[in-house]
Design a protein around this motif. Structure first.
Motif, PDB file in Angstrom:
ATOM      1  N   THR A   1       0.859  -1.181   0.016  1.00 49.35           N
ATOM      2  CA  THR A   1      -0.180  -0.031   0.021  1.00 49.35           C
ATOM      3  C   THR A   1       0.977   1.213   0.176  1.00 49.35           C
TER       4      THR A   1
ATOM      5  N   LEU B   1      -4.558  -1.455  -2.884  1.00 53.84           N
ATOM      6  CA  LEU B   1      -3.737  -2.469  -2.326  1.00 53.84           C
ATOM      7  C   LEU B   1      -3.643  -3.002  -3.637  1.00 53.84           C
TER       8      LEU B   1
ATOM      9  N   LEU C   1      -2.832  -9.727   4.288  1.00 51.40           N
ATOM     10  CA  LEU C   1      -4.112  -8.698   4.508  1.00 51.40           C
ATOM     11  C   LEU C   1      -3.902  -7.650   5.510  1.00 51.40           C
ATOM     12  N   ILE C   2      -3.953  -8.512   6.795  1.00 53.89           N
ATOM     13  CA  ILE C   2      -3.971  -7.703   8.130  1.00 53.89           C
ATOM     14  C   ILE C   2      -2.757  -6.674   8.003  1.00 53.89           C
TER      15      ILE C   2
ATOM     16  N   GLU D   1      -1.346  -5.110   5.606  1.00 53.72           N
ATOM     17  CA  GLU D   1      -1.752  -3.915   4.708  1.00 53.72           C
ATOM     18  C   GLU D   1      -2.853  -3.086   5.263  1.00 53.72           C
ATOM     19  N   LEU D   2      -3.916  -3.909   5.788  1.00 52.13           N
ATOM     20  CA  LEU D   2      -5.020  -3.130   6.489  1.00 52.13           C
ATOM     21  C   LEU D   2      -4.491  -2.364   7.483  1.00 52.13           C
TER      22      LEU D   2
ATOM     23  N   THR E   1      -2.966   0.917   5.982  1.00 49.46           N
ATOM     24  CA  THR E   1      -4.213   1.576   5.368  1.00 49.46           C
ATOM     25  C   THR E   1      -4.741   2.451   6.491  1.00 49.46           C
ATOM     26  N   LEU E   2      -5.130   1.875   7.580  1.00 51.24           N
ATOM     27  CA  LEU E   2      -5.941   2.307   8.497  1.00 51.24           C
ATOM     28  C   LEU E   2      -5.006   3.419   9.214  1.00 51.24           C
TER      29      LEU E   2
END
Length: 162
Positions: free
Chosen positions: A6, A14, A31-32, A34-35, A38-39
């Motif tokens: 990201t 993504l 995924l966790i 990159e999340l 992002t957050l």
């Protein structure tokens, strides 16, 4: 070379290029991870995390990254400490702690890296570059990682203390 990522330049985008060596749990952790970035990008847009963006790039303000365990600019290392915490919490809550891992170090080593990074960021001259909001997130990460360390008996918190 990377398997995805990201960027703060395109928040919400993504890109993923999973490797053939990735197990399902590696994709879950990716995924966790990159999340988490992002957050943090969104949080930063709303609340600000840093008091001086130009000073982030000065080498005297670089700190140890939790995941790579290399010295990096403060914003990158801060993200790393938070993301490492999120991966550890996900492992503890639903993924399980692996005996080996492709994308992130095994949990005791990831814990060690997160604690080291938080301590490095918490030095007075570096801490002054974080807003109160960012310091609150950092303290929460420290508390959670130290809790997991005690819960699992990894004893890496003591190893990292000066």
């Amino acid at each position: 070379m990377a398997g995805g990522g990201t960027t703060s330049g395109a928040v919400g985008v993504l890109w993923v290029d999973p490797r053939s060596t990735w197990a399902d749990r590696d994709l879950d952790e990716f995924l966790i991870h990159e999340l988490g970035h992002t957050l943090l990008f969104l949080d930063e847009c709303r609340f600000r995390l840093f008091t001086s963006y130009p000073k982030l790039l000065k080498q005297e303000n670089w700190v140890t990254s939790a995941i790579r365990k290399t010295v990096r600019p403060l914003d990158k290392a801060y993200h790393s400490a938070v993301v490492a915490t999120e991966v550890l919490l996900a492992r503890d809550e639903f993924l399980g702690h692996p005996d080996s891992s492709v994308l992130h170090p095994i949990s005791p080593l990831l814990t060690q890296g997160a604690i080291r990074s938080v301590q490095d960021i918490d030095r007075p001259q570096v801490r002054s570059l974080l807003t109160d909001h960012a310091l609150g997130i950092l303290r929460h990460c420290r508390d959670e990682v130290e809790r997991l360390d005690r819960k699992h008996g990894w004893n890496v918190a003591d190893f990292n203390r000066p």
